[in-house]
Scaffold this active site. Structure first.
Site, PDB file in Angstrom:
ATOM      1  N   ASP A 160       0.490  -1.037   0.167  1.00 40.39           N
ATOM      2  CA  ASP A 160      -0.180   0.027  -0.301  1.00 40.39           C
ATOM      3  C   ASP A 160       1.219   0.935  -0.046  1.00 40.39           C
ATOM      4  O   ASP A 160       1.836   1.684   0.558  1.00 40.39           O
ATOM      5  CB  ASP A 160      -0.659  -0.209   1.403  1.00 40.39           C
ATOM      6  N   LEU A 162       1.067   5.100  -2.303  1.00 37.93           N
ATOM      7  CA  LEU A 162       0.373   6.396  -2.843  1.00 37.93           C
ATOM      8  C   LEU A 162       1.105   6.776  -3.739  1.00 37.93           C
ATOM      9  O   LEU A 162       0.966   7.105  -5.182  1.00 37.93           O
ATOM     10  CB  LEU A 162       0.176   7.985  -2.203  1.00 37.93           C
ATOM     11  N   ASN A 163       2.455   6.302  -3.937  1.00 39.02           N
ATOM     12  CA  ASN A 163       3.277   6.234  -5.137  1.00 39.02           C
ATOM     13  C   ASN A 163       2.869   5.227  -6.472  1.00 39.02           C
ATOM     14  O   ASN A 163       2.910   5.503  -7.444  1.00 39.02           O
ATOM     15  CB  ASN A 163       4.366   6.442  -4.483  1.00 39.02           C
ATOM     16  N   ASP A 182     -11.334   6.916  -6.865  1.00 37.30           N
ATOM     17  CA  ASP A 182     -12.991   6.174  -7.230  1.00 37.30           C
ATOM     18  C   ASP A 182     -14.127   6.509  -5.787  1.00 37.30           C
ATOM     19  O   ASP A 182     -14.900   6.159  -6.557  1.00 37.30           O
ATOM     20  CB  ASP A 182     -12.397   4.614  -5.699  1.00 37.30           C
ATOM     21  N   ASP A 277      -0.101  14.016  -4.977  1.00 31.89           N
ATOM     22  CA  ASP A 277      -0.656  15.167  -5.755  1.00 31.89           C
ATOM     23  C   ASP A 277       0.354  16.220  -6.156  1.00 31.89           C
ATOM     24  O   ASP A 277       0.240  16.845  -7.166  1.00 31.89           O
ATOM     25  CB  ASP A 277      -2.489  14.933  -5.421  1.00 31.89           C
ATOM     26  N   ILE A 307      -8.891  12.547   3.929  1.00 31.46           N
ATOM     27  CA  ILE A 307      -7.627  12.819   4.491  1.00 31.46           C
ATOM     28  C   ILE A 307      -7.642  14.291   4.871  1.00 31.46           C
ATOM     29  O   ILE A 307      -7.437  14.820   5.637  1.00 31.46           O
ATOM     30  CB  ILE A 307      -6.378  11.911   4.104  1.00 31.46           C
ATOM     31  N   SER A 308      -8.386  14.798   3.449  1.00 32.69           N
ATOM     32  CA  SER A 308      -8.217  16.422   3.612  1.00 32.69           C
ATOM     33  C   SER A 308      -9.440  16.654   4.854  1.00 32.69           C
ATOM     34  O   SER A 308      -9.480  18.310   4.888  1.00 32.69           O
ATOM     35  CB  SER A 308      -8.958  16.884   2.327  1.00 32.69           C
ATOM     36  N   LYS A 316       0.116  19.663   7.149  1.00 30.19           N
ATOM     37  CA  LYS A 316       0.750  18.585   6.648  1.00 30.19           C
ATOM     38  C   LYS A 316       0.729  19.546   4.722  1.00 30.19           C
ATOM     39  O   LYS A 316       2.070  19.023   3.781  1.00 30.19           O
ATOM     40  CB  LYS A 316      -0.098  17.258   6.270  1.00 30.19           C
ATOM     41  N   ARG A 317      -0.004  19.435   4.012  1.00 31.51           N
ATOM     42  CA  ARG A 317      -0.167  20.397   2.617  1.00 31.51           C
ATOM     43  C   ARG A 317       0.996  21.305   2.773  1.00 31.51           C
ATOM     44  O   ARG A 317       1.584  21.514   2.093  1.00 31.51           O
ATOM     45  CB  ARG A 317      -1.524  20.351   2.538  1.00 31.51           C
TER      46      ARG A 317
END
Length: 349
Positions: A160, A162-163, A182, A277, A307-308, A316-317
């Site tokens: 698992d 995200l890359n 999704d 992203d 998560i947003s 974190k962003r």
């Protein structure tokens, strides 16, 4: 004509004549009545002309909607949509243990005429079951309106990460990739319009979810950036990223992200479980030196908050933005105020 003028002149010179108070008052009432009737006729005529105009326009629209399909033009279906799947685009769906959402997503995108293939990025420990594969294959067959049904593929990964969503695809048949989560649904006509926009600028990212980076005051002698969410974009009309949760980009960026981006960026995304992203936006901007393109269109989120919605998301962003600028050795993001709008769907433009 001269006789009538003479009679009027004579009446004005008589004893009282038409200048008597009673006759003058009656005359004024008569003139007001005439003026009132003329105003009614004028207003009534304007209303009639307006109603007639709407009737003519409505008749022309109805007539065109019946005749135009016979001439090969469909007003409800954009004229820029490709006729063959091979020149269409691939939908790349990122998913994680949300099978009902995945089924809805596959069903929807299979129905869009421009879709050549649907690839599901699978990062679970166990591969998809035979039952799930058959279910989704049936969904594609039942929902596709194309003669040649879109290909359904699972991009299997052993961990698992995200890359995984940006790994190169071996059997890819299109240049255009539409990357989507999704739980995000973009209507087919809106998606096809965005694809048409992407074809005018195939080296950049074209998407529906804009974000911005802002230059803050320098801290300790170093440049610091802040991440601007949707409300920042809405207030200023300025953006420098379109998120990969709903965006088109060229398939070459899959290879560029995986094999040419600093490994420190991959490790960062793996460790933080966030910001892949933003990293892709850096990759594309660094390669093009140009801003992305924001497309106006409605999109629908069919799942629960991700998560947003977490309390530390903005922090974190911000951190990702500054850390990537350090890891890339530059801030490649370019801001823009342009927005692509489908003029055929706008009443006022």
């Amino acid at each position: 004509m001269s006789t009538l003028i003479a009679i009027r002149e004579g009446s004005l010179n008589g004893n009282g004549g038409d200048c008597s108070p009673a006759k003058l008052k009656a005359s004024n009432r008569g003139r007001l009545a005439v003026l009132h009737r003329r105003l009614l006729l004028l207003v009534g005529g304007a209303m009639f002309n307006l109603m007639l105009l709407f009737f003519i326009l409505g008749s022309l629209y109805t007539l065109s909607s019946r005749i135009s399909p016979l001439m090969g033009w469909h007003p409800d279906y954009p004229s820029f949509v490709v006729s063959g799947n091979r020149s269409g685009y691939t939908v790349l769906i990122n998913t994680w243990k949300r099978y009902s959402l995945l089924k809805q997503s596959v069903a929807h995108y299979s129905s869009c005429r421009g879709v050549d293939a649907v690839h599901v990025v699978w990062s679970e420990t166990h591969p998809p079951s035979h039952q799930l594969r058959e279910c989704l294959a049936n969904v594609v067959r039942q929902n596709s309106r194309a003669d040649e049904k879109p290909h359904l593929r699972f991009n299997l990964n052993q961990e698992d990460n995200l890359n995984n969503r940006f790994k190169p695809i071996v059997d890819l048949r299109t240049d255009a990739i539409f990357s989507v989560d999704d739980d995000v649904i973009v209507p087919c006509d809106t998606l096809d319009f965005a694809f048409a926009v992407w074809k005018t600028a195939p080296s950049t990212m074209v998407g529906f979810v804009p974000r911005m980076h802002w230059l803050d005051n320098k801290k300790d002698g170093e440049v610091h950036y802040s991440y601007g969410g949707w409300w920042s974009v809405w207030w200023t009309g300025t953006y420098s990223m379109v998120l990969s949760k709903a965006a088109f980009f060229h398939n070459k960026y899959l290879e560029m992200y995986t094999n040419q981006t600093p490994s420190s960026v991959h490790h960062y995304v793996t460790r933080e479980r966030n910001c892949e992203d933003i990293a892709m936006s850096f990759v594309v901007a660094n390669a093009t030196g140009a801003p992305p393109v924001w497309v106006k269109g409605k999109i629908y989120e069919i799942g629960s908050s991700g998560i947003s919605s977490l309390s530390e998301h903005d922090y974190k962003r911000n951190k990702c933005l500054n850390d990537f600028a350090s890891l890339f050795g530059t801030m490649p993001l370019i801001s823009s105020n342009a927005k692509a709008v489908n003029a055929m769907a706008e009443w006022l433009w």
